[in-house]
Design a protein around this motif. Structure first.
Motif, PDB file in Angstrom:
ATOM      1  N   ALA A  60      -7.221   2.222  18.439  1.00 11.91           N
ATOM      2  CA  ALA A  60      -7.655   1.938  19.808  1.00 11.91           C
ATOM      3  C   ALA A  60      -9.165   2.099  19.904  1.00 11.91           C
ATOM      4  O   ALA A  60      -9.755   2.977  19.256  1.00 11.91           O
ATOM      5  CB  ALA A  60      -6.971   2.878  20.797  1.00 11.91           C
ATOM      6  N   ALA A  61      -9.786   1.250  20.712  1.00 11.84           N
ATOM      7  CA  ALA A  61     -11.226   1.326  20.945  1.00 11.84           C
ATOM      8  C   ALA A  61     -11.502   1.161  22.431  1.00 11.84           C
ATOM      9  O   ALA A  61     -10.857   0.361  23.111  1.00 11.84           O
ATOM     10  CB  ALA A  61     -11.955   0.239  20.153  1.00 11.84           C
ATOM     11  N   GLY A  62     -12.470   1.930  22.927  1.00 13.87           N
ATOM     12  CA  GLY A  62     -12.872   1.845  24.323  1.00 13.87           C
ATOM     13  C   GLY A  62     -14.329   1.443  24.429  1.00 13.87           C
ATOM     14  O   GLY A  62     -15.163   1.883  23.633  1.00 13.87           O
ATOM     15  N   GLY A  63     -14.639   0.599  25.426  1.00 13.34           N
ATOM     16  CA  GLY A  63     -15.994   0.090  25.560  1.00 13.34           C
ATOM     17  C   GLY A  63     -16.621   0.335  26.911  1.00 13.34           C
ATOM     18  O   GLY A  63     -15.994   0.891  27.823  1.00 13.34           O
ATOM     19  N   ASP A  64     -17.866  -0.113  27.047  1.00  9.02           N
ATOM     20  CA  ASP A  64     -18.613   0.162  28.276  1.00  9.02           C
ATOM     21  C   ASP A  64     -18.232  -0.769  29.422  1.00  9.02           C
ATOM     22  O   ASP A  64     -18.747  -0.605  30.539  1.00  9.02           O
ATOM     23  CB  ASP A  64     -20.123   0.110  28.017  1.00  9.02           C
ATOM     24  CG  ASP A  64     -20.650  -1.292  27.744  1.00  9.02           C
ATOM     25  OD1 ASP A  64     -19.848  -2.171  27.355  1.00  9.02           O
ATOM     26  OD2 ASP A  64     -21.866  -1.512  27.903  1.00  9.02           O
ATOM     27  N   LEU A  65     -17.329  -1.724  29.190  1.00  8.42           N
ATOM     28  CA  LEU A  65     -16.844  -2.585  30.270  1.00  8.42           C
ATOM     29  C   LEU A  65     -15.596  -2.019  30.934  1.00  8.42           C
ATOM     30  O   LEU A  65     -14.991  -2.678  31.778  1.00  8.42           O
ATOM     31  CB  LEU A  65     -16.553  -3.996  29.729  1.00  8.42           C
ATOM     32  CG  LEU A  65     -17.742  -4.740  29.125  1.00  8.42           C
ATOM     33  CD1 LEU A  65     -17.318  -6.121  28.645  1.00  8.42           C
ATOM     34  CD2 LEU A  65     -18.892  -4.845  30.117  1.00  8.42           C
ATOM     35  N   GLY A  66     -15.201  -0.798  30.543  1.00 11.27           N
ATOM     36  CA  GLY A  66     -14.022  -0.169  31.123  1.00 11.27           C
ATOM     37  C   GLY A  66     -12.729  -0.605  30.476  1.00 11.27           C
ATOM     38  O   GLY A  66     -11.642  -0.288  30.972  1.00 11.27           O
ATOM     39  N   MET A  67     -12.817  -1.313  29.363  1.00 10.20           N
ATOM     40  CA  MET A  67     -11.647  -1.869  28.699  1.00 10.20           C
ATOM     41  C   MET A  67     -11.259  -1.035  27.483  1.00 10.20           C
ATOM     42  O   MET A  67     -12.102  -0.429  26.820  1.00 10.20           O
ATOM     43  CB  MET A  67     -11.916  -3.305  28.244  1.00 10.20           C
ATOM     44  CG  MET A  67     -12.454  -4.227  29.327  1.00 10.20           C
ATOM     45  SD  MET A  67     -11.211  -4.588  30.592  1.00 10.20           S
ATOM     46  CE  MET A  67     -10.121  -5.665  29.676  1.00 10.20           C
ATOM     47  N   VAL A  68      -9.946  -1.049  27.195  1.00 10.49           N
ATOM     48  CA  VAL A  68      -9.399  -0.430  25.992  1.00 10.49           C
ATOM     49  C   VAL A  68      -8.577  -1.465  25.253  1.00 10.49           C
ATOM     50  O   VAL A  68      -7.751  -2.163  25.864  1.00 10.49           O
ATOM     51  CB  VAL A  68      -8.507   0.789  26.340  1.00 10.49           C
ATOM     52  CG1 VAL A  68      -7.840   1.348  25.082  1.00 10.49           C
ATOM     53  CG2 VAL A  68      -9.307   1.875  27.025  1.00 10.49           C
ATOM     54  N   VAL A  69      -8.798  -1.582  23.946  1.00  9.90           N
ATOM     55  CA  VAL A  69      -8.023  -2.498  23.131  1.00  9.90           C
ATOM     56  C   VAL A  69      -7.254  -1.691  22.089  1.00  9.90           C
ATOM     57  O   VAL A  69      -7.770  -0.715  21.550  1.00  9.90           O
ATOM     58  CB  VAL A  69      -8.920  -3.555  22.436  1.00  9.90           C
ATOM     59  CG1 VAL A  69      -9.936  -2.923  21.522  1.00  9.90           C
ATOM     60  CG2 VAL A  69      -8.077  -4.576  21.695  1.00  9.90           C
ATOM     61  N   VAL A  70      -6.000  -2.066  21.838  1.00  9.64           N
ATOM     62  CA  VAL A  70      -5.165  -1.437  20.822  1.00  9.64           C
ATOM     63  C   VAL A  70      -4.636  -2.552  19.921  1.00  9.64           C
ATOM     64  O   VAL A  70      -4.080  -3.529  20.414  1.00  9.64           O
ATOM     65  CB  VAL A  70      -3.975  -0.667  21.450  1.00  9.64           C
ATOM     66  CG1 VAL A  70      -3.189   0.067  20.361  1.00  9.64           C
ATOM     67  CG2 VAL A  70      -4.467   0.321  22.503  1.00  9.64           C
ATOM     68  N   TRP A  71      -4.805  -2.397  18.616  1.00 10.47           N
ATOM     69  CA  TRP A  71      -4.342  -3.440  17.711  1.00 10.47           C
ATOM     70  C   TRP A  71      -3.754  -2.845  16.442  1.00 10.47           C
ATOM     71  O   TRP A  71      -3.975  -1.691  16.111  1.00 10.47           O
ATOM     72  CB  TRP A  71      -5.471  -4.426  17.388  1.00 10.47           C
ATOM     73  CG  TRP A  71      -6.568  -3.911  16.495  1.00 10.47           C
ATOM     74  CD1 TRP A  71      -6.715  -4.113  15.163  1.00 10.47           C
ATOM     75  CD2 TRP A  71      -7.708  -3.135  16.896  1.00 10.47           C
ATOM     76  NE1 TRP A  71      -7.859  -3.509  14.695  1.00 10.47           N
ATOM     77  CE2 TRP A  71      -8.492  -2.898  15.756  1.00 10.47           C
ATOM     78  CE3 TRP A  71      -8.144  -2.605  18.132  1.00 10.47           C
ATOM     79  CZ2 TRP A  71      -9.668  -2.166  15.784  1.00 10.47           C
ATOM     80  CZ3 TRP A  71      -9.332  -1.872  18.155  1.00 10.47           C
ATOM     81  CH2 TRP A  71     -10.071  -1.669  16.996  1.00 10.47           C
ATOM     82  N   ASP A  72      -2.982  -3.682  15.741  1.00 10.25           N
ATOM     83  CA  ASP A  72      -2.372  -3.279  14.477  1.00 10.25           C
ATOM     84  C   ASP A  72      -3.393  -3.433  13.365  1.00 10.25           C
ATOM     85  O   ASP A  72      -4.004  -4.498  13.226  1.00 10.25           O
ATOM     86  CB  ASP A  72      -1.153  -4.149  14.166  1.00 10.25           C
ATOM     87  CG  ASP A  72      -0.042  -3.983  15.192  1.00 10.25           C
ATOM     88  OD1 ASP A  72       0.062  -2.882  15.764  1.00 10.25           O
ATOM     89  OD2 ASP A  72       0.716  -4.933  15.410  1.00 10.25           O
ATOM     90  N   VAL A  73      -3.562  -2.380  12.587  1.00 11.82           N
ATOM     91  CA  VAL A  73      -4.563  -2.424  11.516  1.00 11.82           C
ATOM     92  C   VAL A  73      -3.933  -2.508  10.136  1.00 11.82           C
ATOM     93  O   VAL A  73      -4.638  -2.559   9.132  1.00 11.82           O
ATOM     94  CB  VAL A  73      -5.507  -1.203  11.583  1.00 11.82           C
ATOM     95  CG1 VAL A  73      -6.363  -1.263  12.808  1.00 11.82           C
ATOM     96  CG2 VAL A  73      -4.713   0.093  11.536  1.00 11.82           C
ATOM     97  N   GLU A  74      -2.607  -2.483  10.058  1.00  8.03           N
ATOM     98  CA  GLU A  74      -1.942  -2.589   8.756  1.00  8.03           C
ATOM     99  C   GLU A  74      -1.096  -3.862   8.707  1.00  8.03           C
ATOM    100  O   GLU A  74      -0.563  -4.295   9.709  1.00  8.03           O
ATOM    101  CB  GLU A  74      -1.044  -1.363   8.526  1.00  8.03           C
ATOM    102  CG  GLU A  74      -1.821  -0.062   8.375  1.00  8.03           C
ATOM    103  CD  GLU A  74      -2.592   0.040   7.089  1.00  8.03           C
ATOM    104  OE1 GLU A  74      -2.303  -0.761   6.167  1.00  8.03           O
ATOM    105  OE2 GLU A  74      -3.470   0.904   6.971  1.00  8.03           O
TER     106      GLU A  74
END
Length: 290
Positions: free
Chosen positions: A276-290
């Motif tokens: 998961a990554a959070g940014g300065d636009l107030g958004m959070v993204v969660v993705w599969d890394v494997e």
């Protein structure tokens, strides 16, 4: 990939629960949200004009949430809807991490400014601060833990990263060429990662020497996280990318760019399959890394 717009300002903090079923996010607007694996949202703290900015989060084994904010920190017990521990401070809490179910590491200072602060351990059974604790004239910017090795690392506001075995009295120091805004420890405690300007520096904690300098970002590296196996280290940058690196060779494995703006926070799920990554636009993204 899942994309959440739960916040109105930069997402400074992300934390998965120990069982991986819940992701907590906290932001500069003071809001704290929980998302389950199906994406359902629970709001723990709503944004408001007087709500202090959230800088750090940790989800404890009993599912309570430790929230570090601009006026101190507290623990919210979700099952009883009550605050179990509440610590207000003249210094903001910049970072927070659970060393065990009843022991919390807390860093205080200010984000981006050299103000006084400290690194402290708190016993959640007694609600008392443990000895020793370490005053930092320029504050603590970030902390990292390797619970199996009883290690705590923290970045000071004066070009140093310190590493402490909590069974001993004094930490060891790793001087840096510039200020460090994020640190991470591999799960086995063998590798210390320090984000310095546009790069990431890896250190052997036993030999206390620099192993590698990872370069590729075109903006300040603001977030670092090791995978649960320690084989991969992720970096998030103000260049709006997340990069994955082989922690042994230092080779870049992948580069991602999602519509979340400058990256301020990262968190691996305990199974290592999601990031998961959070940014300065107030958004959070969660993705599969494997």
């Amino acid at each position: 990939m899942l994309l959440y717009g739960d916040h109105q300002a930069a997402v400074f903090a992300l934390a998965f629960s120990p069982d991986g079923t819940t992701l907590a996010s906290g932001a500069k607007d003071g809001a704290v949200s929980l998302r389950d694996v199906e994406g359902n949202r629970i709001s723990l703290c709503e944004a408001g004009l007087k709500t202090p900015a959230v800088h750090a989060l940790a989800v404890l084994p009993d599912n309570s949430v430790a929230i570090g904010h601009a006026r101190g920190w507290h623990i919210l017990n979700r099952t009883e809807d009550a605050i179990r521990v509440d610590q207000f401070s003249e210094h903001p809490t910049t970072s927070i991490a659970a060393i065990g179910p009843k022991l919390l590491a807390v860093g205080t200072g200010a984000r981006g400014f050299r103000t006084s602060g400290s690194l402290e351990l708190w016993d959640l059974t007694t609600g008392q601060r443990r000895e020793p604790f370490f005053q930092e004239p320029n504050g603590v910017r970030a902390i990292a833990i390797a619970p199996e090795r009883n290690l705590v690392a923290w970045a000071t506001g004066h070009c140093k990263v310190k590493l402490w075995d909590i069974r001993r009295q004094s930490p060891v120091e790793f001087p840096q060429p510039k200020d460090t805004f994020s640190v991470a420890l591999s799960p086995d405690g063998a590798t210390l990662a320090a984000a310095v300007d546009y790069s990431l520096r890896l250190y052997d904690t036993e030999q206390r020497h620099e192993r590698a300098v990872l370069k590729g970002h075109k903006g300040r590296v603001e977030a670092v996280a090791f995978s649960p196996t320690g084989s991969t280290v992720a970096t998030g940058s103000w260049d709006q990318t997340v990069r994955l690196w082989d922690s042994e060779s230092g080779r870049e494995i992948a580069c991602y760019q999602w519509p979340i703006g400058k990256v301020f926070s990262l968190a691996y799920a305990p199974d290592g399959l999601r990031l998961a990554a959070g940014g300065d636009l107030g958004m959070v993204v969660v993705w599969d890394v494997e």
